[in-house]
Design an enzyme around this catalytic site. Structure first.
Site, PDB file in Angstrom:
ATOM      1  N   ASP A  61       0.742   5.009   1.887  1.00  0.00           N
ATOM      2  CA  ASP A  61       0.162   5.826   2.796  1.00  0.00           C
ATOM      3  C   ASP A  61      -0.572   7.039   2.333  1.00  0.00           C
ATOM      4  O   ASP A  61      -0.082   7.571   1.439  1.00  0.00           O
ATOM      5  CB  ASP A  61       1.085   6.272   3.998  1.00  0.00           C
ATOM      6  N   ARG A  84       7.892  -9.085  15.107  1.00  0.00           N
ATOM      7  CA  ARG A  84       8.415  -7.892  14.439  1.00  0.00           C
ATOM      8  C   ARG A  84       7.436  -6.700  15.047  1.00  0.00           C
ATOM      9  O   ARG A  84       6.142  -6.926  15.034  1.00  0.00           O
ATOM     10  CB  ARG A  84       8.432  -7.565  13.113  1.00  0.00           C
ATOM     11  N   HIS A 124       4.759   0.129  -0.329  1.00  0.00           N
ATOM     12  CA  HIS A 124       5.504  -0.736   0.634  1.00  0.00           C
ATOM     13  C   HIS A 124       4.776  -1.839   1.503  1.00  0.00           C
ATOM     14  O   HIS A 124       3.495  -1.843   1.318  1.00  0.00           O
ATOM     15  CB  HIS A 124       6.160   0.268   1.877  1.00  0.00           C
ATOM     16  N   HIS A 156       0.940  -1.269  -0.152  1.00  0.00           N
ATOM     17  CA  HIS A 156       0.012   0.112   0.164  1.00  0.00           C
ATOM     18  C   HIS A 156       0.815   1.313  -0.032  1.00  0.00           C
ATOM     19  O   HIS A 156       2.028   1.046   0.396  1.00  0.00           O
ATOM     20  CB  HIS A 156      -0.751   0.029   1.249  1.00  0.00           C
TER      21      HIS A 156
HETATM   22  C1  LIG Z   1      -4.939   8.298   8.877  1.00  0.00           C
HETATM   23  C2  LIG Z   1      -4.940   7.068   8.439  1.00  0.00           C
HETATM   24  C3  LIG Z   1      -3.919   6.429   7.578  1.00  0.00           C
HETATM   25  C4  LIG Z   1      -4.384   5.082   7.406  1.00  0.00           C
HETATM   26  C5  LIG Z   1      -6.047   5.259   7.705  1.00  0.00           C
HETATM   27  C6  LIG Z   1      -6.039   6.123   9.016  1.00  0.00           C
HETATM   28  O1  LIG Z   1      -7.352   6.714   9.109  1.00  0.00           O
HETATM   29  C7  LIG Z   1      -5.589   5.238  10.092  1.00  0.00           C
HETATM   30  C8  LIG Z   1      -4.754   4.232   9.783  1.00  0.00           C
HETATM   31  C9  LIG Z   1      -3.720   4.305   8.598  1.00  0.00           C
HETATM   32  C10 LIG Z   1      -3.690   3.023   8.307  1.00  0.00           C
HETATM   33  C11 LIG Z   1      -2.295   2.445   9.025  1.00  0.00           C
HETATM   34  C12 LIG Z   1      -1.855   1.143   8.313  1.00  0.00           C
HETATM   35  C13 LIG Z   1      -1.879   1.098   6.855  1.00  0.00           C
HETATM   36  C14 LIG Z   1      -3.043   1.919   6.137  1.00  0.00           C
HETATM   37  C15 LIG Z   1      -3.151   1.857   4.745  1.00  0.00           C
HETATM   38  C16 LIG Z   1      -4.174   1.365   6.870  1.00  0.00           C
HETATM   39  O2  LIG Z   1      -4.923   0.478   6.532  1.00  0.00           O
HETATM   40  O3  LIG Z   1      -4.580   1.987   7.908  1.00  0.00           O
HETATM   41  C17 LIG Z   1      -2.916   3.363   6.789  1.00  0.00           C
HETATM   42  C18 LIG Z   1      -4.052   4.170   6.283  1.00  0.00           C
HETATM   43  C19 LIG Z   1      -3.500   5.084   4.987  1.00  0.00           C
HETATM   44  O4  LIG Z   1      -2.700   5.571   5.066  1.00  0.00           O
HETATM   45  O5  LIG Z   1      -4.502   5.348   4.373  1.00  0.00           O
HETATM   46  O1  LIG Z   2       5.389  -2.380   9.790  1.00  0.00           O
HETATM   47  C1  LIG Z   2       5.897  -1.840   8.866  1.00  0.00           C
HETATM   48  O2  LIG Z   2       6.957  -1.826   8.535  1.00  0.00           O
HETATM   49  C2  LIG Z   2       4.945  -1.145   8.048  1.00  0.00           C
HETATM   50  C3  LIG Z   2       3.968  -0.380   8.703  1.00  0.00           C
HETATM   51  C4  LIG Z   2       2.963   0.291   7.689  1.00  0.00           C
HETATM   52  O3  LIG Z   2       3.219   0.218   6.501  1.00  0.00           O
HETATM   53  C5  LIG Z   2       1.895   1.282   8.417  1.00  0.00           C
HETATM   54  O4  LIG Z   2       1.738   1.401   9.439  1.00  0.00           O
HETATM   55  O5  LIG Z   2       1.347   2.218   7.509  1.00  0.00           O
HETATM   56 FE   LIG Z   3       2.225   2.139   5.658  1.00  0.00          FE
END
Ligand SMILES: C=C1C[C@]23C[C@@]1(O)CC[C@H]2[C@@]12CCC[C@@](C)(C(=O)O1)[C@H]2[C@@H]3C(=O)O
Ligand SMILES: O=C(O)CCC(=O)C(=O)O
Ligand SMILES: [Fe+2]
Length: 358
Positions: free
Chosen positions: A234, A299, A289, A232
């Site tokens: 961010d 981890r 990533h 994904h």
């Molecule tokens: C601010 C945010 C980015 C995120 C979605 C969220 O509302 C809170 C969780 C974030 C996260 C963390 C893990 C990877 C990710 C893709 C997910 O599923 O939740 C990211 C979201 C994002 O960056 O789109």
């Molecule tokens: O665990 C990791 O190294 C990646 C975590 C991550 O990509 C995320 O929280 O958005």
């Molecule tokens: Fe991420």
């Protein structure tokens, strides 16, 4: 009252099976529902870097006089880099790692007391992107937005206040660091605070907000077939990631495939997010990533996901748009972008792209 991340998914409920979260430690074999193939994720088997690969994201010393240019270069080529001499005390990184370890070490039943709701952002559960995949990810997560007090009280009825203090101090440090990194990167493109209207209006960073994502990737019986966190980008401006001393994070480069980011004790990983890609009119790459898992070592990672207040409109900096062309993207708020991502996942960026006349 500024619009907060907490409300972003109110109209976008998502049904994720948090309550079926297994007790990973009891599994001796990988259940079929956790076994990934290229059918489940087209990039699953894409050219993994050999363990001897020399090329990986740069490690940048923030005290180096040329740090801004090095950061700019890393944002354009990799969309990610590691930083040393970032000023965040090692003891604070250790405290956050301890908090994360304690949280995920709690019994599943206790963690579920703070489960994320279907329309919420904060709490315990699987990552939101899980809904886009047929297979389950070998991980558990905990998201914090705003005060963690209510959730932490459910997790640690006795000593939640100590843990709240750690989060508060960590977020305070991270937000200053994130802003410093954003300006170093933008300065390298000749962009200053004068050029970014929403950042110019407030000097105290009140235009920004963040979420903290704690991730745990338990020891896995068959790591080659499992996925910790699927590929994904961010949705942030920048993400600052702390990883413990177990490798697992990989970044994707079209020309190199998946490249492992080796843990460097005391350093932090920085990812360019989709909003920074938009702001830079596509000059900075938002890095694809994922996290792989390990057969012998658990981890942990802690992601500080940083962006603007939900209603601030982000659009390409005019200075970076050629007078002969339209901006690569239309303007979008973080709220709107997260909602688009929640529905369209990896198509979200292309949905806000302006299509140029040929
Ligand atoms: C601010 C945010 C980015 C995120 C979605 C969220 O509302 C809170 C969780 C974030 C996260 C963390 C893990 C990877 C990710 C893709 C997910 O599923 O939740 C990211 C979201 C994002 O960056 O789109
Ligand atoms: O665990 C990791 O190294 C990646 C975590 C991550 O990509 C995320 O929280 O958005
Ligand atoms: Fe991420």
């Amino acid at each position: 009252m500024p619009a907060m991340l907490t409300d972003v998914f109110r109209g976008h409920p998502i049904h994720l099976p948090h309550s079926h979260q297994p007790d990973f430690t009891s599994l001796r074999e990988l259940p079929d529902s956790y076994s990934w193939t290229p059918k489940d994720d087209i990039l699953f088997a894409a050219a993994p870097s050999p363990p001897t690969a020399v090329e990986t994201i740069p490690l940048i010393d923030l005290d180096h006089p040329d740090a801004a240019n090095q950061i700019g270069h890393a944002c354009r080529t990799w969309g990610a880099f590691q930083i040393a001499n970032h000023g965040v005390p090692l003891s604070l990184l250790q405290d956050v790692e301890f908090l994360t370890e304690s949280l995920f070490g709690l019994p599943v039943k206790r963690k579920l007391k703070a489960a994320r709701s279907e329309t919420g952002v904060s709490g315990y559960g699987v990552a939101r992107i899980a809904s886009f995949f047929n297979k389950q990810m070998w991980s558990e997560g905990f998201t914090i937005t705003g005060s963690p007090l209510n959730d932490f009280r459910k997790l640690w009825p006795q000593d939640h206040l100590n843990y709240c203090d750690i989060v508060e101090e960590y977020e305070e440090r991270m937000k200053k660091l994130a802003s410093k990194l954003m300006w170093l990167a933008l300065n390298s493109l000749g962009v200053t605070e004068e050029d970014v209207e929403w950042a110019r209006l407030t000097s105290d960073l009140s235009w920004a907000q963040a979420a903290l994502q704690l991730n745990h990737y338990p020891v896995c019986p068959e790591p080659d077939r499992a996925m910790g966190l699927a590929a994904h980008t961010d949705s942030t401006l920048l993400t600052i990631l702390y990883q413990n001393n177990t490798a697992g994070l990989q970044v994707f480069r079209d020309d190199l495939g998946w490249i492992t980011v080796p843990p460097v004790p005391g350093s932090l990983v920085v990812n360019v997010g989709d909003l920074f890609h938009i702001l830079s009119n596509g000059l900075f790459k938002s890095v694809l990533h994922r996290a792989r898992v390990n057969q012998t070592r658990a981890r942990l990672s802690v992601a500080f996901l940083w962006g603007p207040q939900s209603d601030i409109k982000i659009s390409p900096v005019p200075k970076l748009v050629s007078p002969l062309e339209s901006p690569l993207y239309r303007s979008v708020t973080w709220r709107e972008y997260l909602q688009t991502k929640a529905t369209h996942f990896n198509k979200a960026l292309s949905m806000i792209r302006n299509h140029r006349e040929e």
